[in-house]
Every structure is written in structure tokens, then in C-alpha cells.
Scaffold this active site. Structure first.
Site, PDB file in Angstrom:
ATOM      1  N   TYR A 134       9.584  -4.798  -9.126  1.00 27.28           N
ATOM      2  CA  TYR A 134       9.614  -4.513 -10.559  1.00 27.28           C
ATOM      3  C   TYR A 134       8.647  -5.372 -11.362  1.00 27.28           C
ATOM      4  O   TYR A 134       8.097  -4.942 -12.367  1.00 27.28           O
ATOM      5  CB  TYR A 134      11.023  -4.759 -11.111  1.00 27.28           C
ATOM      6  CG  TYR A 134      12.033  -3.710 -10.780  1.00 27.28           C
ATOM      7  CD1 TYR A 134      11.948  -2.441 -11.338  1.00 27.28           C
ATOM      8  CD2 TYR A 134      13.102  -3.973  -9.925  1.00 27.28           C
ATOM      9  CE1 TYR A 134      12.889  -1.460 -11.054  1.00 27.28           C
ATOM     10  CE2 TYR A 134      14.049  -3.009  -9.632  1.00 27.28           C
ATOM     11  CZ  TYR A 134      13.943  -1.751 -10.193  1.00 27.28           C
ATOM     12  OH  TYR A 134      14.859  -0.785  -9.907  1.00 27.28           O
ATOM     13  N   SER A 144       7.905   3.263  -4.887  1.00 28.88           N
ATOM     14  CA  SER A 144       8.254   2.386  -6.006  1.00 28.88           C
ATOM     15  C   SER A 144       9.727   2.024  -5.951  1.00 28.88           C
ATOM     16  O   SER A 144      10.559   2.795  -5.456  1.00 28.88           O
ATOM     17  CB  SER A 144       7.959   3.074  -7.344  1.00 28.88           C
ATOM     18  OG  SER A 144       8.965   4.038  -7.640  1.00 28.88           O
ATOM     19  N   ASP A 145      10.049   0.836  -6.451  1.00 32.08           N
ATOM     20  CA  ASP A 145      11.451   0.567  -6.732  1.00 32.08           C
ATOM     21  C   ASP A 145      11.876   1.531  -7.837  1.00 32.08           C
ATOM     22  O   ASP A 145      11.045   2.077  -8.576  1.00 32.08           O
ATOM     23  CB  ASP A 145      11.659  -0.884  -7.144  1.00 32.08           C
ATOM     24  CG  ASP A 145      13.065  -1.374  -6.830  1.00 32.08           C
ATOM     25  OD1 ASP A 145      13.982  -0.529  -6.698  1.00 32.08           O
ATOM     26  OD2 ASP A 145      13.255  -2.592  -6.717  1.00 32.08           O
ATOM     27  N   TRP A 146      13.162   1.741  -7.962  1.00 28.22           N
ATOM     28  CA  TRP A 146      13.683   2.793  -8.833  1.00 28.22           C
ATOM     29  C   TRP A 146      13.450   2.438 -10.308  1.00 28.22           C
ATOM     30  O   TRP A 146      14.002   1.479 -10.832  1.00 28.22           O
ATOM     31  CB  TRP A 146      15.156   3.004  -8.535  1.00 28.22           C
ATOM     32  CG  TRP A 146      15.442   3.982  -7.445  1.00 28.22           C
ATOM     33  CD1 TRP A 146      16.275   5.068  -7.530  1.00 28.22           C
ATOM     34  CD2 TRP A 146      14.908   4.013  -6.110  1.00 28.22           C
ATOM     35  NE1 TRP A 146      16.283   5.766  -6.333  1.00 28.22           N
ATOM     36  CE2 TRP A 146      15.450   5.145  -5.446  1.00 28.22           C
ATOM     37  CE3 TRP A 146      14.001   3.226  -5.411  1.00 28.22           C
ATOM     38  CZ2 TRP A 146      15.134   5.483  -4.138  1.00 28.22           C
ATOM     39  CZ3 TRP A 146      13.683   3.558  -4.091  1.00 28.22           C
ATOM     40  CH2 TRP A 146      14.234   4.665  -3.468  1.00 28.22           C
TER      41      TRP A 146
END
Length: 759
Positions: free
Chosen positions: A224, A255-257
């Protein structure tokens, strides 16, 4: 034969799977790519639900199914919300948290762990498991440290590589995370990390490099935070320059959420799959969820149609997603299994090997004749697989410490007292019950303690918000819920009090001189209670070693010596020199180390924190390459328990270390009365260098199993890479000629022998 298989792959969606090894992955990817439309290529790049992304139905390419997390396969989540789906057949085997795996110091446990959790993921038809986590332990306040593997990049690398290989042997891709510099949860979505290239390459990137180049990881999750004023999910330097160009990573970057913020950067800076973003029509309040509104959705397609994106980028992104799909969904790797006796046994064995005995004045193992045992503490009965964020699990069975102790000591009268109380809601903040309740629970436990033969306190952290939990850091180095006062009172009431702390982090222990025994447990998963009872009883001789340093106070950690500049970050206008350098450029290791060595004299550090709403909070890794035990060594700082430390129920004797060429050998003998395992650690130090280097750095370790009276020879052959540091000016690894000391040790401070190497 290949043409026949390829024909089946392309034309028969119902039978896309073939046996691993019977398909040429690259040929299949290129054939599929050649048949895809622009729209199909773009559609591979963003989610279609919370945990899936689409395939290409027209060509028989299936969807990609992902799951948290690294400690077991998470319960099923609804298609388009974070709510649990409510399935009745998604209970898993919960494996110990990764701090426990690291504490085994046994790479074979990593391989076993990965293979077992991979079988459960395969059974649940998951293509990608989101883990393992391999960020480094920089501050004991990091809420997610329990998901990581400690402070040393060599330890993390040696444990993660076999985990990845074991997991992917089931045809389930690991998604190593969080790349990179995600060493805190507070302000994780925007804090801009400033770090030198030396520290970046020598420490924070090293486990990821091992995961890619040695483990062969098929996917990777971006973090993030920001680095060089650019979010990690579309960070040109991290993704394109280092990961894909320098390391030749051929997998997919996921990607991270919700970690994506810019379409153009995501398109050109190396992101392959966008998951979980809340953009335009995707806010939680929106009536319509339009995944096409993702940054790599409609906006990306429009750019492609306008000719703004080269075919090379479009095809590379699609190729990486196809490669991931072919490796996982389009080759048959077996059906896996769920909750098998083998899985349960593996979870128990890993937990046994990871438990660390920190202090023992002879009270352990529990001697025969202890007829009345009192167990105290909320963590003795609390379900600790629940909570913590995305690593939450729904185990088929979770053996509590109280249950494990009762089952192991059936001839004893085992009483229980709660002793203290927290909120039972996992996402609740740290909660102190009213003082009357606290006093009442403590008094009850202390009264029972006076009449017991043995007291076992089981406390620590609990995966509530601010208590080892994703999304929030701890607020204090101390144990919450008045546990320290309770422990003191129990010891005063009964000197035979064993303290068991469950956590993924270090903590203050003002009672350490009073207690006769301290066990560092972890979040141990399904078999937690059995594994703990195995060690308490002596059925298992403890062999775990700390994967991080336990300091005496919070400010003994260098990240906290610098005030808010070192953690959790300040606005750029509060960055003093030499920390206020040009934005968007790596910091100078030499300047950072010079300032640290001088004690940061004359530098005024901001101690006040902002409210966290500023999107430009900047954090400086001012300790540079001196992370963890490296800092403690360099400045001769006392510690509570050093990196690599752990006691046993037996004793080991080290012979005289010797060196022949580049091979160091030492004999280790079990001089006690029970079988046990010892971790032999090898550290290397450069006696004289042109740059600042740590006194010593871990380079190798071996865990040996010895019967009473048995001895074994342990050998370590020094490689050129073991002597090198990263030269940030030349941008290459350098080993200077001279004399190096190789330390043979049982911990970072317990040196058993030294030899010299002339290079």
C-alpha cells in the site's frame, strides 16, 4: 502430441486441465495470446469479484481464484462483499502464524508448511494463495508482524523459499507480499518510506529476491505504501526496474486490495492485475458495483484504443496473466485434500518446533506430582484463529491451551480462572474493563493460585485491533488489559508460576526477574493447545529460537529513537537534515549511518504525530543497514533476549571451530539427558571495511537433532556473496579484500567460536 493438447486447451472449456509437465507453458501462452482480442487482453487485468479475476471463456481459459492467507485457506467470502459466505464445508486446518515458522529455524518445516497448506488450497480450488508475508521486523508495534518472519533477511529467505516450492508443487501460486517496505500498518495506505539503496538491497528486498530467483514465485503482491513519492502498486523503480528487469521476474504483479491510485502509472509502471480498488462506482456506499471503473478497467482500454499504450505493454501484461493461469488452472496437479490427519500432524509439529523457551529456573518440564494446576488468562480459552484481519481462519478444530493442558494431565485437577478481560470482538480497539471487574477477576485468580501446586498464566496479545492485527499498529510496548499487574500478583501468591505469552511481537516484561519460567508462544493454529502441552510436559524438548530481538524498552529499537521521523512518519516540513533530502531520490546510506553513529546529535526530531490525514507523511529508515541485532551489536546495546535465542531441556556443547579453505566446521554434542535440537548459527563480519558494516550478519544456520551423548559435525562453506555489501554508488555487490571473522553461535550474543578467513 503438444498440438493435440493445445487444441483441447483452446476449444474445450470443460477439459482445460492437463497433467503438469505435459504442456509447454510458453508455447500455450503465445498461442492463446495470438487468438485474443484487445478487449480480452485488457479484461485479464482487473477483478470481477472480491477474490477472482476473469479468464477468457471463449478460449477455454478459466477464472483465477485467490484466497487469503499464508496460515491456511480463509473461509469463503461473498462474491461482492467482505461478508463471510456462510459455507459449511470451508473449515480448514489452521497452521501456525509465520513468526512461529521462522522460530523453528528449520527450512524443512517451511517446505512441509507450504506443501500442506497448498494441498488445502488445491482442494478448495484456489489458484493463488496470498502469502507468504516477508516484510521485516523493524518495530514491535507493527500490527502485522505476526504474519511475517522476523528481522533478518537471510532467515526469512531460507524459510520462505521451501515454503514457496512446497506450495507451488500443488499448482497453487504463492503471492509473496507485501512488496515492498510495508513495515507498519499505521498510515500504510500512503506513508512515503525513505531508505538508502544499501538498506533496500541488503535488507528489505533480499527476501523478495530469494522468493523470485530461488523460490520461483509465480506472483507477487505490491504493498500500500509509497516509495520515492510513488505508490508501490505502480512504482516504476520497484516493479519495472528492479523486479522485472534486474531480477527477470516472469510472474504477475497483483495489487493489494485497493492499493491502486493512478491509471497511467499502473499501465506503464508494471502492475499486472488490479484487485479490490474502490474507484468511481465502487465505493462501499455505491448502489452499483462496476468493476470496469477500476484504474486498469475502462480507462486502460480507452488508452489502448487511442493508441496511447504500446502493444509491447499490452501483450506483456496479458502474457503474465495467461502464464499464471496456465501454471495454476490449466494444468492438473491433483485434487488436494482438506483437514487430513497429515495436515493436523504437520500443524502440530511446526508449532512444537517454533515455541521458544525464554527462561527456565528448573520448573519445566512439569514434574510428576503436580496434582493441582491452575490455568489463568483469557488466551487460554480464546479462539485466536479469529481476527487479525485478512489472515483470519475458520479451523475445523482449534485446541485451546486449557483443553490441551487438561488432555495432557488427566490425573491432575486442572482449574481455570479468567484473570483479565478484553473485548471479544476482533476488530474492537484495546479495551479495559471497568476497574471493579478487573479487580474482581484478578482477586479470584490470585486466591486460586495460593492453593495450586502449579500456576500457568496464558496471556499476551489477541488479534484485536491494536493487538497484533491488520490495519492498526499496537499503541504500547506493554501488555494490555492490566496483565502485568496480574502476573506480578500471581507470582507473589505462588512462586511456581509459569508465564506463557502468545504474540507475534516483542513486549515489555517488568516481571521477568520474578517468574521462574517464560515461554514465548505464537498464534499456533489448530493444534495450539496440544503443542503447548507437549512442551510444558516435556514430551517435546523445546527447540525454537527468536526470529527477532526483544529489547528492554521501546526506545531501544532504533526506529523509535528518532521520534516520529523514524516511526510512524511526519510531514515533509518536519524532516531535519540529513533526512530532508530531495524527494523522489534514494537517501544516502553514508549520511544516514554517519548521523546514527554520532547519536543524531544536534538533530531535532519531531515527536508529535500528525492526524494521519495528510497524504504526504514521510518516514525515514534512519537506522539504515543496522536493523535489529545489527544495531544492538554495533552500539553494544543491552537486550532482554537476543535474536536467535532459545533454551532447551537439554544442554549442548560446542567443540572448537575450524576452517579449511572456505569451509567452517564445528562439532556439537548433546550433553544432557533428553533428545533435543540445536540451531547452529554462522555469522560473518568484515574486520576492516571502507564503509560502515555491521559487526556481524547471519549468513547460514543448521538445525541438528541429537540424542543424549550424540555429537554431529556441522559445516558451512563461505560463498563470495556472504562477504559482500551493496555499493550504492556503483549499484553492485562488492566484497573487499581483507580479513573476515566467522562467528559460530547459539544466538546473536552467545558466540561459541570464531575463525578467520583471508579473502
Amino acid at each position: 502430441m503438444k498440438k493435440v493438447l493445445l487444441f483441447v486447451l483452446l476449444l474445450c472449456a470443460a477439459s482445460t486441465a492437463v497433467k503438469a509437465g505435459e504442456i509447454d507453458v510458453e508455447a500455450t501462452v503465445e498461442e492463446l495470446l495470438s487468438k485474443m482480442t484487445l478487449e480480452e487482453k485488457v479484461r485479464l487485468s482487473y477483478a470481477q469479484s472480491k477474490f477472482t479475476s476473469p479468464g477468457v471463456a471463449r478460449l477455454g481459459v478459466p477464472e483465477l481464484h485467490m484466497s487469503d492467507g499464508p496460515h491456511g485457506v480463509r473461509m469463503e467470502i461473498k462474491w461482492d462483499s467482505w461478508d463471510h459466505a456462510g459455507w459449511t464445508n470451508d473449515s480448514c486446518t489452521a497452521f501456525p502464524a509465520l513468526t512461529c515458522l521462522a522460530a523453528t529455524w528449520n527450512p524443512e518445516m517451511g517446505r512441509l508448511y507450504g506443501r500442506m497448506v497448498g494441498e488445502e488450497a488445491r482442494y478448495r480450488r484456489k489458484s493463488v494463495l496470498l502469502g507468504p508475508g516477508m516484510n521485516l521486523y523493524r518495530t514491535p508495534l507493527n500490527g502485522r508482524n505476526f504474519e511475517y518472519m522476523g528481522e533478518d533477511p537471510i532467515l526469512v529467505s531460507r524459510m520462505c523459499v521451501p515454503y514457496i516450492q512446497g506450495l507451488q508443487s500443488n499448482g497453487v501460486a504463492c503471492c509473496v507480499k507485501h512488496y515492498a517496505l510495508n513495515e507498519q500498518e499505521l498510515w500504510r495506505d500512503h506513508v512515503d518510506v525513505r531508505v538508502s539503496d544499501r538498506a533496500l538491497y541488503e535488507l528489505y528486498l533480499r527476501p523478495f529476491h530469494a522468493a523470485v530467483t530461488q523460490g520461483g514465485a509465480w506472483s507477487l503482491m505490491s504493498s500500500y505504501n509509497q516509495y520515492l513519492d510513488q505508490h508501490a502498486s505502480h512504482n516504476a523503480r520497484l516493479l519495472n526496474e528492479i523486479l522485472k528487469n534486474e531480477w527477470k521476474f516472469d510472474g504477475a504483479v497483483i495489487s493489494d486490495w485497493g492499493a491502486v491510485h493512478n491509471t497511467r502509472e499502473a499501465v506503464f509502471n508494471g502492475l499486472d492485475l488490479e484487485m479490490g480498488s474502490y474507484t468511481d462506482g465502487l465505493s462501499t456506499e455505491a448502489a452499483i458495483n462496476s468493476y470496469d471503473d477500476y484504474y486498469l478497467g475502462r480507462a486502460y482500454l480507452d488508452m489502448c484504443r487511442k493508441g496511447e499504450v504500446p502493444d509491447s505493454i499490452i501483450n506483456d501484461r496479458a502474457r503474465r496473466m495467461l502464464r499464471l493461469l496456465v501454471r495454476t488452472e490449466m494444468m492438473q496437479h491433483g485434487t488436494g485434500s482438506m483437514n487430513s490427519p497429515e495436515h493436523v500432524a504437520a500443524a502440530r509439529r511446526i508449532a512444537q518446533e517454533g515455541i521458544v523457551l525464554l527462561k527456565n529456573d528448573g520448573i519445566l518440564p512439569v514434574a510428576p506430582g503436580k496434582k493441582r494446576i491452575l490455568v489463568v488468562g483469557e488466551n487460554a480459552t480464546r479462539r485466536l484463529c479469529v481476527g487479525g484481519g485478512s489472515s483470519e481462519l475458520k479451523p475445523r478444530d482449534e485446541v485451546s491451551p486449557l483443553r490441551g493442558i487438561k488432555e495432557r494431565f488427566p490425573d491432575c485437577e486442572v482449574d481455570y480462572a479468567l484473570g483479565y478481560l478484553s473485548s471479544r470482538a476482533p476488530w474492537a480497539p484495546s479495551y479495559e474493563a471497568c476497574q471493579d471487574t478487573i479487580d474482581s477477576l484478578r482477586n479470584e485468580a490470585v486466591d486460586l493460585a495460593r492453593r495450586a501446586d502449579l500456576v500457568i498464566f496464558v496471556g499476551g496479545l489477541n488479534k484485536n485491533l491494536h493487538q497484533d492485527c491488520e490495519g492498526a499498529d499496537r499503541e504500547s510496548y506493554s501488555l494490555s488489559y492490566s496483565q502485568n499487574e496480574l502476573i506480578d500478583a500471581l507470582i507473589d501468591a505462588n512462586k511456581n508460576t509459569v508465564v506463557v505469552i502468545i504474540s507475534g511481537n516483542a513486549y515489555d516484561m517488568p516481571w521477568i526477574d520474578k517468574t521462574p519460567a517464560l515461554i514465548q508462544s505464537w498464534f499456533l493454529g489448530s493444534e495450539a493447545g496440544h503443542a503447548l502441552a507437549d512442551v510444558l510436559s516435556g514430551d517435546v524438548c523445546p527447540s525454537g529460537k527468536l526470529p527477532f530481538t526483544i529489547a528492554k524498552t521501546l526506545t531501544d529499537y532504533p526506529a523509535h529513537k528518532m521520534g516520529s521521523v523514524g516511526y510512524p512518519g511526519v510531514t515533509p516540513d518536519k524532516l531535519p537534515q540529513p533526512f530532508g533530502g530531495a524527494a523522489g531520490k534514494p537517501m544516502s546510506s553514508a549520511k544516514l549511518l554517519d548521523a546514527a553513529i554520532k547519536g543524531w546529535k544536534g538533530i531535532k526530531f519531531a515527536t508529535d504525530m500528525s492526524d494521519g490525514k495528510n497524504r504526504n507523511e514521510t518516514e525515514v529508515y534512519g537506522e539504515d543497514i543496522l536493523l535489529g541485532y545489527r544495531w544492538m551489536d554495533y552500539f553494544k546495546a543491552p537486550v532482554r533476549f537476543p535474536f536467535g535465542f532459545g533454551l532447551s531441556y537439554t544442554t549442548f556443547e560446542y567443540g572448537k571451530a575450524s576452517i579449511d579453505g572456505r569451509t567452517v566446521t564445528v562439532t556439537v554434542k548433546n550433553t544432557g539427558k533428553v533428545r533435543g535440537q540445536e540451531v547452529v548459527q554462522f555469522y560473518v563480519g568484515d574486520d576492516k571495511s571502507s564503509v560502515v558494516r555491521p559487526v556481524k550478519e547471519l549468513k547460514h544456520f543448521e538445525k541438528v537433532d541429537l540424542a543424549p551423548g550424540e555429537e554431529k559435525q556441522v559445516a558451512y562453506t563461505i560463498q563470495d556473496d556472504d562477504l559482500k555489501y551493496f555499493d550504492e554508488l556503483k549499484h553492485e555487490w562488492v566484497a573487499e579484500h581483507g580479513t573476515f571473522t566467522i562467528y559460530v553461535a547459539s544466538s546473536a550474543t552467545d558466540i561459541k567460536g570464531k575463525v578467520k578467513l583471508n579473502y
